[in-house]
Design a protein around this motif. Structure first.
Motif, PDB file in Angstrom:
ATOM      1  N   ALA A 235      13.679  -9.376  -3.311  1.00 27.41           N
ATOM      2  CA  ALA A 235      13.218  -8.070  -3.788  1.00 27.41           C
ATOM      3  C   ALA A 235      12.624  -8.188  -5.189  1.00 27.41           C
ATOM      4  O   ALA A 235      11.587  -7.576  -5.496  1.00 27.41           O
ATOM      5  N   ALA A 236      13.258  -8.986  -6.042  1.00 23.81           N
ATOM      6  CA  ALA A 236      12.744  -9.175  -7.404  1.00 23.81           C
ATOM      7  C   ALA A 236      11.396  -9.893  -7.378  1.00 23.81           C
ATOM      8  O   ALA A 236      10.493  -9.572  -8.167  1.00 23.81           O
ATOM      9  N   TYR A 237      11.244 -10.825  -6.466  1.00 22.21           N
ATOM     10  CA  TYR A 237       9.978 -11.571  -6.369  1.00 22.21           C
ATOM     11  C   TYR A 237       8.840 -10.663  -5.901  1.00 22.21           C
ATOM     12  O   TYR A 237       7.736 -10.697  -6.466  1.00 22.21           O
ATOM     13  N   LEU A 238       9.101  -9.832  -4.894  1.00 21.11           N
ATOM     14  CA  LEU A 238       8.047  -8.966  -4.355  1.00 21.11           C
ATOM     15  C   LEU A 238       7.741  -7.805  -5.294  1.00 21.11           C
ATOM     16  O   LEU A 238       6.584  -7.387  -5.412  1.00 21.11           O
ATOM     17  N   GLY A 239       8.743  -7.246  -5.901  1.00 18.35           N
ATOM     18  CA  GLY A 239       8.533  -6.243  -6.932  1.00 18.35           C
ATOM     19  C   GLY A 239       8.212  -4.840  -6.471  1.00 18.35           C
ATOM     20  O   GLY A 239       7.839  -3.998  -7.288  1.00 18.35           O
ATOM     21  N   PHE A 240       8.372  -4.549  -5.172  1.00 14.33           N
ATOM     22  CA  PHE A 240       8.058  -3.177  -4.745  1.00 14.33           C
ATOM     23  C   PHE A 240       9.234  -2.462  -4.076  1.00 14.33           C
ATOM     24  O   PHE A 240       9.070  -1.357  -3.540  1.00 14.33           O
ATOM     25  N   PHE A 241      10.417  -3.050  -4.085  1.00 20.31           N
ATOM     26  CA  PHE A 241      11.577  -2.370  -3.508  1.00 20.31           C
ATOM     27  C   PHE A 241      12.313  -1.590  -4.608  1.00 20.31           C
ATOM     28  O   PHE A 241      12.523  -2.087  -5.714  1.00 20.31           O
ATOM     29  N   ASP A 242      12.704  -0.363  -4.250  1.00 24.22           N
ATOM     30  CA  ASP A 242      13.389   0.504  -5.200  1.00 24.22           C
ATOM     31  C   ASP A 242      14.909   0.363  -5.125  1.00 24.22           C
ATOM     32  O   ASP A 242      15.618   0.773  -6.043  1.00 24.22           O
TER      33      ASP A 242
ATOM     34  N   GLU B 290       0.830  -1.201   0.000  1.00 23.79           N
ATOM     35  CA  GLU B 290       0.000   0.000   0.000  1.00 23.79           C
ATOM     36  C   GLU B 290       0.867   1.255   0.000  1.00 23.79           C
ATOM     37  O   GLU B 290       0.570   2.235  -0.713  1.00 23.79           O
ATOM     38  N   GLU B 291       1.948   1.240   0.800  1.00 21.35           N
ATOM     39  CA  GLU B 291       2.865   2.384   0.814  1.00 21.35           C
ATOM     40  C   GLU B 291       3.506   2.570  -0.563  1.00 21.35           C
ATOM     41  O   GLU B 291       3.666   3.701  -1.038  1.00 21.35           O
ATOM     42  N   HIS B 292       3.869   1.479  -1.197  1.00 18.79           N
ATOM     43  CA  HIS B 292       4.455   1.546  -2.535  1.00 18.79           C
ATOM     44  C   HIS B 292       3.451   2.107  -3.536  1.00 18.79           C
ATOM     45  O   HIS B 292       3.800   2.918  -4.405  1.00 18.79           O
ATOM     46  N   ARG B 293       2.195   1.698  -3.417  1.00 20.24           N
ATOM     47  CA  ARG B 293       1.144   2.180  -4.316  1.00 20.24           C
ATOM     48  C   ARG B 293       0.957   3.692  -4.175  1.00 20.24           C
ATOM     49  O   ARG B 293       0.683   4.390  -5.158  1.00 20.24           O
ATOM     50  N   LYS B 294       1.142   4.184  -2.945  1.00 18.88           N
ATOM     51  CA  LYS B 294       0.995   5.616  -2.690  1.00 18.88           C
ATOM     52  C   LYS B 294       2.194   6.427  -3.179  1.00 18.88           C
ATOM     53  O   LYS B 294       2.188   7.651  -3.112  1.00 18.88           O
ATOM     54  N   GLY B 295       3.235   5.712  -3.617  1.00 18.65           N
ATOM     55  CA  GLY B 295       4.393   6.414  -4.158  1.00 18.65           C
ATOM     56  C   GLY B 295       5.576   6.488  -3.225  1.00 18.65           C
ATOM     57  O   GLY B 295       6.587   7.142  -3.544  1.00 18.65           O
ATOM     58  N   ARG B 296       5.528   5.836  -2.093  1.00 19.79           N
ATOM     59  CA  ARG B 296       6.636   5.890  -1.157  1.00 19.79           C
ATOM     60  C   ARG B 296       7.790   5.014  -1.650  1.00 19.79           C
ATOM     61  O   ARG B 296       7.580   3.914  -2.160  1.00 19.79           O
ATOM     62  N   ARG B 297       8.990   5.490  -1.481  1.00 26.54           N
ATOM     63  CA  ARG B 297      10.162   4.720  -1.888  1.00 26.54           C
ATOM     64  C   ARG B 297      10.506   3.720  -0.792  1.00 26.54           C
ATOM     65  O   ARG B 297      10.667   4.065   0.367  1.00 26.54           O
ATOM     66  N   LEU B 298      10.663   2.457  -1.195  1.00 24.33           N
ATOM     67  CA  LEU B 298      10.964   1.378  -0.252  1.00 24.33           C
ATOM     68  C   LEU B 298      12.354   0.836  -0.531  1.00 24.33           C
ATOM     69  O   LEU B 298      12.722   0.579  -1.677  1.00 24.33           O
ATOM     70  N   VAL B 299      13.113   0.615   0.537  1.00 24.81           N
ATOM     71  CA  VAL B 299      14.498   0.127   0.430  1.00 24.81           C
ATOM     72  C   VAL B 299      14.645  -1.111   1.308  1.00 24.81           C
ATOM     73  O   VAL B 299      14.254  -1.106   2.483  1.00 24.81           O
ATOM     74  N   LEU B 300      15.211  -2.168   0.744  1.00 24.50           N
ATOM     75  CA  LEU B 300      15.495  -3.376   1.518  1.00 24.50           C
ATOM     76  C   LEU B 300      16.945  -3.318   1.976  1.00 24.50           C
ATOM     77  O   LEU B 300      17.868  -3.256   1.158  1.00 24.50           O
TER      78      LEU B 300
END
Length: 480
Positions: free
Chosen positions: A106-113, A83-93
């Motif tokens: 990270a590649a599997y989940l697809g929402f980490f920048d 949801e945070e990613h959908r809102k445009g927030r940058r996510l870092v693992l």
């Protein structure tokens, strides 16, 4: 530090992996997978560790593959991140796990920048992670999601914190700073009992069979010895069950029922399981010292055999079921050893065939419940779909062989010397056939639990038949 209750959503959210994003520890998990490939790696692990934890993790990752699709993710927290990613927030693992594992997840989940992870020269945990993030972000604020004592320094450096399934130190920090919390699923004594597989302890009642058949069970010393032996075997068995679960994590997560086990689902940590297993082995050893040394030898053989089964033998065609039958027979030998009762050829022969039949039922049910291409094998086993009918034929034949051995025993001089009314023992033969053949019929119908021993213990019809057999054996045919 800025107030942890801040609602600022513009800052990047840095996410920890082990224990936070997933309910497991990839270092422990990959180590067990490495040892399952070859136990000789046990001698290389200390050498790699001497060069640093980063080097250790890197070397393991070169030899082990982690399937990100089957890992136990923190469902509620992952939904929050999406949801945070959908809102445009940058996510870092940012994780202490090996880079190879982190990038695949990270590649599997697809929402980490971005992904920051441990490499061969740097172990990205605790103060090292804190220093790295401060250098990377500079004067820019960042939020951090973590779960453990090692994450507390990063919490202190972040402008916002999200605490996920916290350990004691992280939970204390969360309460002090009123940070956003995603709590872990609750566990109780029932969860702990399932981890130990206490219901499987019923198998160890086979220890009481030799003194019962020798009509010595009412001797207080023999009864106490049998009880001590029962708990020694049960504690040892639970320890092996835990270790076996740790080796089988990838396989269990692909199984419809086993994926809910304590370690496969992440309810309990791998490190916690190891501590419990060590404690159980220590208790088993302490109890074994109270019995004749021969019992300790049998218990040691059991531990070695069941460990070999977990690591290798379970994947070998037919060797696996012969080993399972042997492990049941070892329990009977343990009952004889604990009480210094001479082992009976008849009893050992009967148990070998009887339990071989039940072991084959287990494999038959696995084949029946697994959709496979004809030439493919069950995951972690040596069987193909084409083997199912042969397995059934061998299992039914073993059931009749067990009944035949029992019939020959009933007609032997040994029974005459032990019982006043040997003819009252004869009904045990059809009782054994009923128990075994009924299990095979139910298995053929697809109505069988994948563990036939557990089925016998919990099935009321089997319980009634067993009670009748016990009454005939203990009361109708007692020696004069």
């Amino acid at each position: 530090m800025v107030d942890a209750r801040s609602d600022n959503k513009t800052v990047d959210l840095v996410v920890d992996l082990d224990g936070t994003l997933i309910a497991t520890d990839l270092l422990w998990e990959s180590t067990f997978q490495l040892l399952k490939q070859n136990m000789l790696y046990l001698f290389l692990l200390p050498l790699w560790a001497l060069k640093g934890k980063g080097h250790l993790k890197h070397q393991i990752s070169l030899r082990v593959a982690i399937d990100p699709a089957i890992l136990p993710y923190r469902g509620e927290f992952v939904a929050y991140l999406r949801e945070e990613h959908r809102k445009g927030r940058r996510l870092v693992l940012a994780t202490g796990a090996a880079r190879k594992f982190a990038e695949s997840i990270a590649a599997y989940l697809g929402f980490f920048d971005a992904v920051y992870a441990t490499d061969e020269t740097r172990n990205l945990t605790s103060v090292h992670k804190t220093k790295f993030l401060l250098e990377t972000f500079g004067d820019v604020k960042f939020a951090y999601a973590g779960n453990s004592r090692a994450d507390v320094p990063v919490f202190d450096a972040a402008s916002e914190a999200v605490v996920v399934a916290p350990d004691r130190a992280a939970a204390k920090w969360q309460r002090t700073h009123s940070a956003k919390l995603f709590d872990a699923p609750k566990t109780d004594w029932k969860t702990f009992a399932r981890m130990l597989r206490v219901h499987q302890w019923m198998k160890n009642t086979l220890i009481f069979v030799p003194p019962i058949l020798d009509h010595e069970i009412m001797n207080w010393q023999i009864l106490i010895n049998s009880i001590v032996a029962f708990f020694a075997f049960s504690f040892a068995a639970s320890a092996i069950y835990i270790v076996n679960d740790l080796f089988d994590l990838p396989l269990d997560r692909q199984h419809a029922r086993k994926r809910n086990r304590a370690f496969a689902s992440g309810l309990f940590s791998i490190s916690f399981g190891l501590k419990v297993a060590i404690a159980l082995l220590a208790l088993a050893g302490l109890l074994a010292t109270q019995l004749p040394w021969v019992f300790s030898a049998v218990l040691l053989v059991y531990l070695i055999s069941t460990t070999a089964y977990s690591l290798s033998l379970k994947r070998m065609l037919l060797i696996d079921v012969l080993t399972l039958a042997g492990l049941y027979t070892l329990r009977i030998l343990a009952g004889s050893a604990a009480n210094q009762i001479e082992g009976s050829f008849w009893l050992l022969a009967f148990s070998s065939f009887f339990f071989l039949s039940l072991a084959l039922v287990k494999r038959y049910v696995e084949l029946q419940n697994t959709a496979l291409v004809e030439k493919n094998r069950i995951a972690g086993r040596g069987y193909r779909q084409a083997d199912r009918e042969v397995v059934a034929q061998c299992g039914v034949s073993s059931a009749f062989a067990a009944a035949l051995v029992l019939a020959l025993y009933v007609n032997s001089d040994a029974v005459v010397s032990l019982y006043s009314y040997p003819w009252l023992i004869w009904p045990l033969c059809p009782i054994v056939l009923y128990l075994n053949i009924r299990i095979w019929i139910l298995a053929h119908r697809g109505e069988m639990h994948d563990d036939p021993v557990v089925f016998i213990i919990s099935d009321w019809r089997s319980q009634i038949v067993i009670a009748i057999g016990a009454a005939l054996l203990l009361y109708g045919g007692m020696r004069s």
